[in-house]
Design an enzyme around this catalytic site. Structure first.
Site, short mmCIF file in Angstrom:
data_model
loop_
_atom_site.label_atom_id
_atom_site.label_comp_id
_atom_site.label_asym_id
_atom_site.label_seq_id
_atom_site.Cartn_x
_atom_site.Cartn_y
_atom_site.Cartn_z
N ASN A 110 -57.97 55.35 43.56
CA ASN A 110 -57.46 53.98 43.58
C ASN A 110 -57.02 53.54 44.97
O ASN A 110 -57.35 52.45 45.42
CB ASN A 110 -56.29 53.84 42.60
CG ASN A 110 -56.71 54.17 41.18
OD1 ASN A 110 -57.90 54.31 40.91
ND2 ASN A 110 -55.75 54.33 40.28
N HIS A 156 -69.69 6.39 54.43
CA HIS A 156 -70.38 6.08 53.16
C HIS A 156 -71.90 6.15 53.32
O HIS A 156 -72.64 5.48 52.60
CB HIS A 156 -70.00 4.69 52.63
CG HIS A 156 -68.54 4.40 52.69
ND1 HIS A 156 -67.68 4.69 51.65
CD2 HIS A 156 -67.77 3.87 53.67
CE1 HIS A 156 -66.45 4.34 51.99
NE2 HIS A 156 -66.47 3.85 53.22
N SER A 277 -96.26 22.77 52.80
CA SER A 277 -96.39 22.61 51.36
C SER A 277 -97.71 23.24 50.93
O SER A 277 -98.67 23.27 51.69
CB SER A 277 -96.35 21.13 51.03
OG SER A 277 -97.06 20.88 49.83
N LYS A 283 -97.17 17.77 55.02
CA LYS A 283 -95.73 18.03 54.98
C LYS A 283 -95.23 19.14 55.89
O LYS A 283 -95.90 20.12 56.15
CB LYS A 283 -95.30 18.34 53.55
CG LYS A 283 -95.38 17.11 52.68
CD LYS A 283 -94.59 17.27 51.43
CE LYS A 283 -93.11 17.18 51.73
NZ LYS A 283 -92.32 17.39 50.53
N GLU A 290 -82.24 23.80 53.58
CA GLU A 290 -82.13 23.65 52.12
C GLU A 290 -81.64 24.95 51.49
O GLU A 290 -80.79 24.95 50.59
CB GLU A 290 -83.48 23.26 51.52
CG GLU A 290 -83.88 21.83 51.80
CD GLU A 290 -85.29 21.52 51.32
OE1 GLU A 290 -85.45 20.59 50.54
OE2 GLU A 290 -86.24 22.23 51.70
N1 ARG Z 1 -65.56 52.87 41.70
C1 ARG Z 1 -64.19 52.53 41.54
C2 ARG Z 1 -63.94 51.11 42.05
O1 ARG Z 1 -64.82 50.61 42.65
C3 ARG Z 1 -63.35 53.48 42.32
C4 ARG Z 1 -61.95 53.63 41.80
C5 ARG Z 1 -61.98 54.24 40.46
N2 ARG Z 1 -60.68 54.57 40.01
C6 ARG Z 1 -60.45 54.88 38.73
N3 ARG Z 1 -59.24 55.16 38.41
N4 ARG Z 1 -61.39 54.92 37.85
O2 ARG Z 1 -62.92 50.52 41.85
#
Ligand code: ARG
Length: 459
Positions: A110, A156, A277, A283, A290
């Site tokens: 995490n 405008h 085109s 064209k 675009e």
């Molecule tokens: N692949 C996960 C993400 O992109 C990584 C973290 C995963 N953590 C967990 N507790 N499952 O967020």
């Protein structure tokens, strides 16, 4: 090979769920940052005595080795690795056995993924800043050559007052500078290190977060471990800043498309940047602007997606966050490609049609305000002058003549204070030259702006 976490489970993952869950298909591009983050982490573990110095250096060497193998293309994670973090860890354990199993000490995926994405985005922000500068430079070059080229200015989308073409382009240089400043500001919040927040609550091991943060050149560390792993504000901010870049690019694209139309015919598209085109041989299409105009939509979409993804999430990490990556990656790709494409269009894709522009600014009533200003200078209250000029314009329209075609005797009938010098006043070049207020389109003012940008952009 079983999953890193498979001892807790009796059965293997359903193959579709395995795929559905995996991010390795796209987070592979975080490899370099993942390795850098891990290197900083193992160094810190060594310094803190959480692992031995030898283990730390063995881990570091092997992580460097993976970097090399990745460059050679021999590091190939597969779907069973789930994500880039597990892929590296598995590879490390394959390479050096039990010591490899010490890599993940005192951290979690995490805080790791938060670190990786910040390291990656920090680099990309710097690249986008360079792209924006190139775009500004491409505008600057044309502006510099077209101080005295006049173009109708619109409100405008109705002809309003003539302006210097340089003035028009300089407006986009200003917008791009705000874009650069915004990114610089976002970068400050990208540049905070979450590593060491672990899963959500910190760790009982004696880590030192300041060491890893400094090693990775982060400005600071998150003060609160929950915030550290739950914060994706910087993603919203980045995509928001990117959305404004795309908005500006889309607006200038729209102008190029209009200018290139037969109706405006202010520019000719060169063969370098226009397309043909399949059926209409006459064209020449402005596909590039675009496309850029069209691509803005996907970036705005990512902004909406990320805001929605975050809004209902309880603290701390939730797998929903995995969705941030494709949005960020696609935003970066879209913004960078669009900036590059439009820069190339300005560098070699456009020829301003001087004769068309000159006739455009002298065939309308966009000098009407100047008659009013002329009278104001002679002491007539503006509203009164305005109403009189309205009458004069109406009259001329009925007669099918332009203001400069009104004979002096008629002018005098409209107002006795009008003299011969009214004709000078009506010339588009003088109309533009007279807009001397700060930030106005007068040539002298435009030159001042150019000087400012010359200092900033020309090295
Ligand atoms: N692949 C996960 C993400 O992109 C990584 C973290 C995963 N953590 C967990 N507790 N499952 O967020």
């Amino acid at each position: 090979m079983g999953k890193t976490w498979s001892d807790r489970f009796d059965k293997g993952l359903h193959p579709f769920i395995e795929q559905f869950n995996a991010s390795i298909g796209f987070d592979i591009c975080l490899l370099e940052e993942d390795l850098d983050g891990s290197i900083a982490h193992v160094r810190m573990l060594g310094i803190q005595g959480i692992i031995s110095e030898e283990e730390a250096s063995q881990l570091e060497k092997s992580l460097e080795q993976i970097k090399l193998e990745a460059l050679e293309g021999s590091f190939r994670p597969d779907i069973s690795d789930e994500d880039i973090h597990f892929a590296v860890e598995r590879k490390l354990i394959e390479m050096i056995g039990p010591v490899g199993k010490k890599l993940h000490t005192g951290r979690s995926r995490n805080d790791q993924v938060g670190t990786d994405i910040r390291l990656w985005l920090r680099k990309r922000i710097d690249e986008i800043d360079q792209d924006l500068e190139r775009f500004q430079r491409s505008l600057f070059v044309i502006a510099e050559q077209n101080i005295y080229t006049l173009i109708p200015g619109y409100t405008h989308l109705q002809r309003a007052q003539p302006i210097s073409l340089a003035h028009h382009l300089l407006a986009y240089i200003e917008m791009s500078q705000r874009d650069r400043n915004r990114l610089k500001d976002v970068r400050k919040r990208v540049n905070i290190c979450p590593l060491g927040a672990a899963a959500l609550a910190g760790t009982s091991l004696p880590i030192n977060r300041k060491i890893t943060a400094a090693n990775l050149n982060f400005e600071d560390i998150y003060l609160n471990s929950l915030d550290a792993v739950s914060d994706r504000d910087f993603v919203v901010e980045f995509i928001c800043a990117s959305s404004l870049i795309m908005t500006h690019l889309s607006r200038i694209s729209e102008e190029i498309i209009l200018w290139a139309s037969e109706e405006f015919a202010f520019v000719e598209l060169t063969d370098r940047c226009a397309t043909g085109s399949s059926i209409m041989p006459q064209k020449k299409n402005p596909d590039v602007p675009e496309l850029v105009r069209g691509k803005s939509g996907r970036v705005f979409g990512h902004l909406q997606a990320i805001l929605t993804m975050i809004k209902g999430l309880p603290l701390a990490y939730n797998k929903d966050f995995q969705e941030d990556k494709e949005a960020i990656f696609d935003t970066v790709k879209t913004v960078r490609n669009s900036l590059l494409a439009i820069s190339i269009v300005f560098e070699e894709g456009l020829i301003f049609r001087q004769e068309r522009l000159a006739s455009a600014v002298s065939s309308d009533f966009s000098n009407a305000t100047d008659v009013a200003d002329y009278l104001v200078a002679k002491g007539i209250p503006f509203r009164e002058a305005y109403q009189l000029v309205g009458k004069i314009v109406k009259n001329s329209l009925e007669e099918g003549i332009l203001l400069r075609e009104i004979p002096l005797t008629r002018w005098k009938n409209f107002h006795e204070l009008i003299e011969e010098d009214i004709y000078e006043k009506l010339l588009p070049r003088n109309v533009v030259a007279s807009r001397m207020s700060e930030g106005g389109t007068a040539f002298e003012r435009v030159k001042e702006q150019l000087l400012v940008w010359q200092k900033k952009l020309v090295k």
